[in-house]
Design an enzyme around this catalytic site. Structure first.
Site, PDB file in Angstrom:
ATOM      1  N   ASP A  21       0.795  -1.238   0.000  1.00 36.14           N
ATOM      2  CA  ASP A  21       0.000   0.000   0.000  1.00 36.14           C
ATOM      3  C   ASP A  21       0.828   1.289   0.000  1.00 36.14           C
ATOM      4  OD1 ASP A  21      -2.431  -1.171  -0.266  1.00 36.14           O
ATOM      5  OD2 ASP A  21      -2.979  -1.064   1.858  1.00 36.14           O
ATOM      6  N   LYS A  24       3.387   1.079  -4.914  1.00 33.90           N
ATOM      7  CA  LYS A  24       4.249   0.481  -5.943  1.00 33.90           C
ATOM      8  C   LYS A  24       3.530   0.357  -7.285  1.00 33.90           C
ATOM      9  CE  LYS A  24       4.866  -3.191  -3.362  1.00 33.90           C
ATOM     10  NZ  LYS A  24       4.166  -2.723  -2.159  1.00 33.90           N
ATOM     11  N   THR A  25       2.305  -0.166  -7.233  1.00 31.87           N
ATOM     12  CA  THR A  25       1.586  -0.399  -8.493  1.00 31.87           C
ATOM     13  C   THR A  25       1.151   0.922  -9.118  1.00 31.87           C
ATOM     14  OG1 THR A  25       0.877  -2.544  -7.646  1.00 31.87           O
ATOM     15  CG2 THR A  25      -0.333  -1.669  -9.540  1.00 31.87           C
ATOM     16  N   HIS A  84       3.458  -9.123  -0.590  1.00 32.13           N
ATOM     17  CA  HIS A  84       4.740  -9.427   0.030  1.00 32.13           C
ATOM     18  C   HIS A  84       5.206 -10.856  -0.290  1.00 32.13           C
ATOM     19  CE1 HIS A  84       7.990  -9.204   2.834  1.00 32.13           C
ATOM     20  NE2 HIS A  84       7.515 -10.201   3.548  1.00 32.13           N
TER      21      HIS A  84
HETATM   22  P1  GDP Z   1       1.098  -1.086  -3.489  1.00 34.51           P
HETATM   23  O1  GDP Z   1       0.460  -2.078  -2.579  1.00 34.51           O
HETATM   24  O2  GDP Z   1       2.439  -0.650  -2.952  1.00 34.51           O
HETATM   25  O3  GDP Z   1       1.174  -1.541  -4.915  1.00 34.51           O
HETATM   26  O4  GDP Z   1       0.191   0.261  -3.453  1.00 34.51           O
HETATM   27  P2  GDP Z   1      -0.895   0.773  -4.477  1.00 34.51           P
HETATM   28  O5  GDP Z   1      -0.263   1.336  -5.688  1.00 34.51           O
HETATM   29  O6  GDP Z   1      -1.918  -0.284  -4.659  1.00 34.51           O
HETATM   30  O7  GDP Z   1      -1.491   2.001  -3.652  1.00 34.51           O
HETATM   31  C1  GDP Z   1      -2.080   1.825  -2.386  1.00 34.51           C
HETATM   32  C2  GDP Z   1      -2.991   2.985  -2.082  1.00 34.51           C
HETATM   33  O8  GDP Z   1      -2.257   4.189  -1.970  1.00 34.51           O
HETATM   34  C3  GDP Z   1      -4.055   3.223  -3.150  1.00 34.51           C
HETATM   35  O9  GDP Z   1      -5.263   3.580  -2.514  1.00 34.51           O
HETATM   36  C4  GDP Z   1      -3.492   4.386  -3.933  1.00 34.51           C
HETATM   37  O10 GDP Z   1      -4.473   5.149  -4.567  1.00 34.51           O
HETATM   38  C5  GDP Z   1      -2.772   5.171  -2.856  1.00 34.51           C
HETATM   39  N1  GDP Z   1      -1.674   5.936  -3.417  1.00 34.51           N
HETATM   40  C6  GDP Z   1      -0.708   5.450  -4.253  1.00 34.51           C
HETATM   41  N2  GDP Z   1       0.135   6.441  -4.613  1.00 34.51           N
HETATM   42  C7  GDP Z   1      -0.300   7.548  -3.986  1.00 34.51           C
HETATM   43  C8  GDP Z   1       0.164   8.913  -3.966  1.00 34.51           C
HETATM   44  O11 GDP Z   1       1.154   9.271  -4.601  1.00 34.51           O
HETATM   45  N3  GDP Z   1      -0.537   9.781  -3.210  1.00 34.51           N
HETATM   46  C9  GDP Z   1      -1.619   9.420  -2.491  1.00 34.51           C
HETATM   47  N4  GDP Z   1      -2.230  10.350  -1.791  1.00 34.51           N
HETATM   48  N5  GDP Z   1      -2.087   8.160  -2.497  1.00 34.51           N
HETATM   49  C10 GDP Z   1      -1.448   7.239  -3.227  1.00 34.51           C
HETATM   50 MG    MG Z   2       0.668  -3.374  -5.764  1.00 33.37          MG
END
Ligand code: GDP
Ligand code: MG
Length: 389
Positions: A21, A24-25, A84
């Site tokens: 979260d 990354k994606t 993870h």
């Molecule tokens: P991952 O699990 O690392 O792949 O994370 P995701 O890309 O799925 O993002 C997790 C959450 O964080 C989602 O609700 C995104 O919309 C939010 N998010 C991702 N990037 C940003 C950002 O740059 N700013 C904000 N405010 N939220 C973000």
């Molecule tokens: Mg992801």
């Protein structure tokens, strides 16, 4: 006809890592968005990045968790993992081929347990270069981000990553086309271009590709994908499959990267090989494809194993002869039994010589690195030091 791949720029393999979260994606999608505006990528939306490979298999395609893009100076294959556990399985076992990593850290949350584990594992498996995307900068207080940056530099330096560029970004803002955050993603890519060197590729060595994925392409046959570890491969070459059971040889009838035919795949390429006369059931993740006669499968080997301390995420207690963890070698993981010799005891923090017997034969060679895991966490890392003569 499909457009052929032209090797105009050096090719590098990178990937996102970091706590769930932290974005990354979103950042992966944002990079393709920003570069697509300059002709360096095809935009891959967020919900396409985690899609299962089989669903997306069309032509000889590769695992969908990879996206490709080009900066002014490089061609990149970029891996993004859904969770993870996938990170550990896909990145750790294949991580010898990652030339660099983008560590994504939410400036709102700071360092979290998976941030630590990924940094530790990146170091252990030999990822030489890390660039930090300090993400969610749109929503974070800059002073808080300063603190997170300081802590991150400490963590990274503690694992031998010095002078790491830290770029404040907002994947979400860039995905929405906001100019400030588009520029930030461009700055991140410049940092990757500048900080991650083009690795030395062993193109002169005998061909070797650890199998990551196997697909059936209707009307064409069985396709095997993975990153070429060494050497080159071209249509008409014979390759040998080694490990996990009965081996076989087959003729390569197609070589592609990201759906584009290549005259010759070479070390570092993300390749899809079409194999003549091979049934899907004959090939599995964890096998290697190699130049015939150059690789052998083994169950027994001796190794030098470093056991992580509890603060590094390792065990609290000693291991003894008869210990049965899981061994992560290239793209596979197999159970194995450890014989410690001597007093038969090893403590967390120690580096020991051990004999290992794997549950299944795997293509092995001296110098090959591996991770040791138990109960879903990494407890050690090792190197194969000798094979039975
Ligand atoms: P991952 O699990 O690392 O792949 O994370 P995701 O890309 O799925 O993002 C997790 C959450 O964080 C989602 O609700 C995104 O919309 C939010 N998010 C991702 N990037 C940003 C950002 O740059 N700013 C904000 N405010 N939220 C973000
Ligand atoms: Mg992801």
């Amino acid at each position: 006809a499909k457009q052929a791949y032209t090797r105009a720029k050096p090719h590098l393999n990178i990937g996102t890592m970091g706590h769930v979260d932290h974005g990354k994606t979103t950042l992966t999608a944002a990079i393709t968005k920003v570069l697509s505006d300059r002709g360096g990528a095809t935009f891959v939306p967020f919900d396409r990045i985690d899609r299962a490979p089989e669903e997306a298999a069309r032509g000889i395609t590769i695992n969908i968790s990879h996206v490709e893009y080009e900066t002014a100076t490089r061609h990149y294959a970029h891996v993004d993992m859904p969770g993870h556990a996938d990170y550990v399985k896909n990145m750790i076992t294949g991580a010898a081929q990652l030339d660099g990593a983008i560590l994504v850290v939410s400036a709102l949350d700071g360092i979290m347990p998976q941030t630590r584990e990924h940094v530790l594992l990146a170091r252990r498996v030999g990822v030489g270069h890390v660039v930090v995307a300090l993400n969610k900068a749109d929503a974070a207080d800059p002073e808080l981000a300063d603190l997170v940056e300081l802590e991150l530099r400490d963590l990274l330096a503690g694992h031998g990553y010095h002078g790491v560029p830290v770029v404040r970004v907002s994947g979400l803002g860039a995905l929405r086309g906001e100019p400030e955050w588009t520029a930030a993603v461009e700055a991140l890519l410049r940092a990757v271009d500048d900080h991650v060197p083009v690795p030395v590729r062993f193109t002169g060595a005998p061909f070797l590709l650890p199998v990551e994925n196997v697909l059936t392409v209707t009307g064409r046959g069985t396709v095997v994908t993975g990153v070429i570890e060494r050497g080159t491969v071209a249509v008409g070459d014979t390759v040998e499959a080694v490990g996990l059971g009965d081996g076989f040889t087959a003729v390569v009838t197609g070589v592609e990267t990201f759906g584009k035919p290549m005259e010759r795949g070479q070390a570092g390429d993300n390749a899809a090989l079409l194999l003549r006369g091979v049934r899907r059931e004959q090939v599995r993740r964890g096998l290697v494809l190699a130049a015939p006669g150059t690789q052998t499968a083994h169950r027994r080997f001796t190794a030098r194993i470093h056991l992580l301390t509890e603060s590094e995420g390792g065990r609290r207690t000693a291991v003894t002869t008869g210990y049965r963890p899981q061994f992560y070698l290239r793209t596979t993981d197999v159970p194995g039994r450890v014989d410690l010799g001597g007093d038969g005891l090893a403590l967390p923090g120690e580096t020991v010589e051990a004999s290992v017997e794997l549950g299944r034969p795997v293509a092995l060679e001296t110098g090959l690195g591996f991770a040791v895991r138990e109960g879903g966490r990494t407890v050690g890392a090792g190197t194969v030091t000798a094979l039975p003569g």
